[in-house]
Design an enzyme around this catalytic site. Structure first.
Site, mmCIF file in Angstrom:
data_model
loop_
_atom_site.group_PDB
_atom_site.id
_atom_site.type_symbol
_atom_site.label_atom_id
_atom_site.label_comp_id
_atom_site.label_asym_id
_atom_site.label_seq_id
_atom_site.Cartn_x
_atom_site.Cartn_y
_atom_site.Cartn_z
ATOM 1 N N ASP A 43 0.984 -1.077 0.102
ATOM 2 C CA ASP A 43 0.007 0.026 -0.038
ATOM 3 C C ASP A 43 1.092 1.161 0.169
ATOM 4 O OD1 ASP A 43 -1.905 2.037 0.319
ATOM 5 O OD2 ASP A 43 -2.926 0.952 1.898
ATOM 6 N N HIS A 44 0.915 2.036 -0.823
ATOM 7 C CA HIS A 44 1.780 3.144 -1.213
ATOM 8 C C HIS A 44 1.547 4.175 -0.470
ATOM 9 C CE1 HIS A 44 5.399 4.525 -2.795
ATOM 10 N NE2 HIS A 44 4.960 4.731 -4.217
ATOM 11 N N ARG A 45 0.067 4.297 0.366
ATOM 12 C CA ARG A 45 -0.105 5.423 1.208
ATOM 13 C C ARG A 45 1.013 5.266 2.505
ATOM 14 N NH1 ARG A 45 -6.415 4.287 2.444
ATOM 15 N NH2 ARG A 45 -5.244 2.164 2.793
ATOM 16 N N VAL A 86 3.561 2.895 2.677
ATOM 17 C CA VAL A 86 4.944 2.040 2.436
ATOM 18 C C VAL A 86 5.467 2.681 1.179
ATOM 19 C CG1 VAL A 86 6.071 -0.030 1.884
ATOM 20 C CG2 VAL A 86 4.179 -0.310 3.614
#
Length: 477
Positions: free
Chosen positions: A447-449, A451
């Protein structure tokens, strides 16, 4: 002469898992006229998470089974009535009230004293907020459109009602904050969306379905002369036409839960997937030695997945930020104190993801035992709902199907998922020479939010480094 006072008690479908809203009755173990005792199992139900046997909490004689096997029942709905002796239960309603109205005759108003509180919800202070189903809304909207004047034109299929023609309700729509934000981003008025969630709550799926319906081109009006053959209106792409040999499978249970979870995850968490190929020859040799020596214990199942799991747990220990959750309500990133390792398991009931609680604290031997028990229980369809809750990071072993890699979708609420591909013998540069080595592909979705690329890359590189040199389990652990 005294007459024994008997009363009816109803047993309602409980919430056998956290937040479940319905369950399917797989089988009844009793029938009307049978005597049941407190704690006796009366039926088996299948939820979105597991198959569970339900014990009844009182003693008496079965009066009625309200649903047949195979029926899907909402949580809080009575499924069986039992005649009990004494004053333990409520008086028999039929003895003091007229017979209930037929199903198609809705009562004017429910009696307050008969309204039970659903499991997991507080008591309501007003009437039901459930909205009309899609078919009802369509009928209402159609009725609001003036009928065209009769003409000698051929009969054609009616054009679908435009979204703007749907009657807008003055009530505030029921939707969670993230759904309201999505509606705002999509430019959708929640008042014209037909809800399908529990108690009339609008879900993300409702918004996407509404947007798709609005984007579908309306069929052009037929303007052919009367002498020409009638032309049928184009069929909407949303309609599934019957075909020879088609089989329709109801969307329920695990399949329904998986579909909802995957859509929610895909449209909530911005996914990033990274890949790496790694020489796992040393790991495969290590697995063989463990199997042959029996060092981990008799009958303990040892597989490459065990080493992959241990490698991931070691990487999480070195980079705890990957074991985190996004708290939308509090606007915080929660770094979890323990690792509950999920293992995606394909079962006859569908895909489930049970997890090993506090897997990071287990030794290699303890992890092997827990992993074996988890997989065997899942295959037997006996995974408890609690074993599928609270996961923090997941592994999916696509290699068992001969697949090299993929882009796995995050289990909702988790920050990362690792895909372990098939191990193949490939030409590989080893000590300056091209020789056959055992190679696999790892894929890490995150999850790029919460990580970023650096953290995700370090975690994946650590997993690959351990599988290339298993002794790092000691030096890094």
């Amino acid at each position: 002469m005294t007459t024994e006072v008997r009363s009816l008690r109803e047993f309602k479908m409980p919430d056998v898992g956290e937040g479940l809203t319905e369950a399917e009755i797989l089988s009844w173990y009793v029938k009307p006229g049978d005597t049941v005792t407190d704690g006796q199992v009366v039926c088996e139900v299948e939820t979105a998470k597991a198959a569970v046997e339900l014990p009844i909490p009182f003693t008496g004689v079965v009066e009625q089974l309200f649903f047949p096997e195979g029926a899907t029942v909402d949580v809080g709905t009575a499924i069986i009535s039992v005649a009990v002796a004494g004053a333990a239960g409520a008086p028999v309603a039929a003895a003091v009230a007229p017979a209930p109205a037929p199903v198609d005759e809705a009562p004017e108003a429910p009696e307050p004293e008969r309204r039970e509180v659903l499991v997991g919800y507080g008591p309501r202070t007003g009437g039901s907020q459930r909205r009309a189903r899609r078919t009802t809304v369509t009928a209402t909207a159609t009725a609001a459109v003036p009928a065209p004047a009769p003409a000698p034109a051929p009969v054609v299929a009616p054009a679908p009602v435009p979204v703007a023609a749907v009657e807008v309700s003055g009530d505030r729509p029921l939707a969670k904050p993230p759904v309201r934000k999505l509606a705002k981003d999509l430019g959708i008025d929640l008042r014209v969306v037909t809800p399908t969630g529990p108690d009339g709550v609008i879900t993300r799926e409702d918004l996407h379905a509404h947007a798709a319906a609005a984007a579908a081109p309306a069929p052009a009006p037929v303007e052919a002369p009367a002498a020409e053959p009638a032309v049928a209106a184009p069929v909407s792409t949303a309609v599934v036409l019957p075909g020879a040999g088609d089989v329709r499978v109801p969307i329920k249970g695990v399949r329904k839960a998986t579909a909802l979870a995957m859509v929610a995850s895909a449209f909530t968490a911005p996914h990033v997937t990274e890949f790496v190929q790694v020489d796992v020859t040393r790991t495969m040799k290590f697995v063989r030695r463990l199997k042959e020596s029996g060092e981990l214990g008799r009958d303990v199942r040892v597989s490459p997945l065990l080493l992959v799991a241990k490698a991931l747990l070691t990487a999480v220990k070195r980079h705890p930020g990957i074991n985190a959750q996004w708290d939308e309500a509090a606007q915080e990133i929660v770094i979890k104190g323990q690792v509950n390792l999920g293992i995606a398991a394909a079962t006859p009931r569908g895909l489930i993801v049970p997890n090993i609680k506090d897997a990071g604290s287990r030794t290699l031997s303890g992890l092997a035992v827990s992993l074996g028990e988890l997989i065997e229980t899942a295959r037997q369809g006996k995974t408890a709902p609690g074993d599928m809750q609270g996961g923090t990071i997941t592994i999916t072993n696509v290699g068992v199907f001969g697949v090299d890699s993929g882009t796995p979708i995050l289990n909702p609420g988790e920050a990362a998922i690792l895909a372990f591909g098939a191990v193949r013998e490939l030409p590989w540069v080893h000590k300056g020479k091209v020789v056959p080595r055992q190679v696999t592909t790892l894929a890490l979705s995150f999850d790029h939010r919460l990580v970023d690329g650096e953290l995700g890359s370090k975690v994946l590189a650590d997993i690959a480094g351990i599988l290339e040199h298993p002794k790092r389990l000691i030096t890094w652990g």
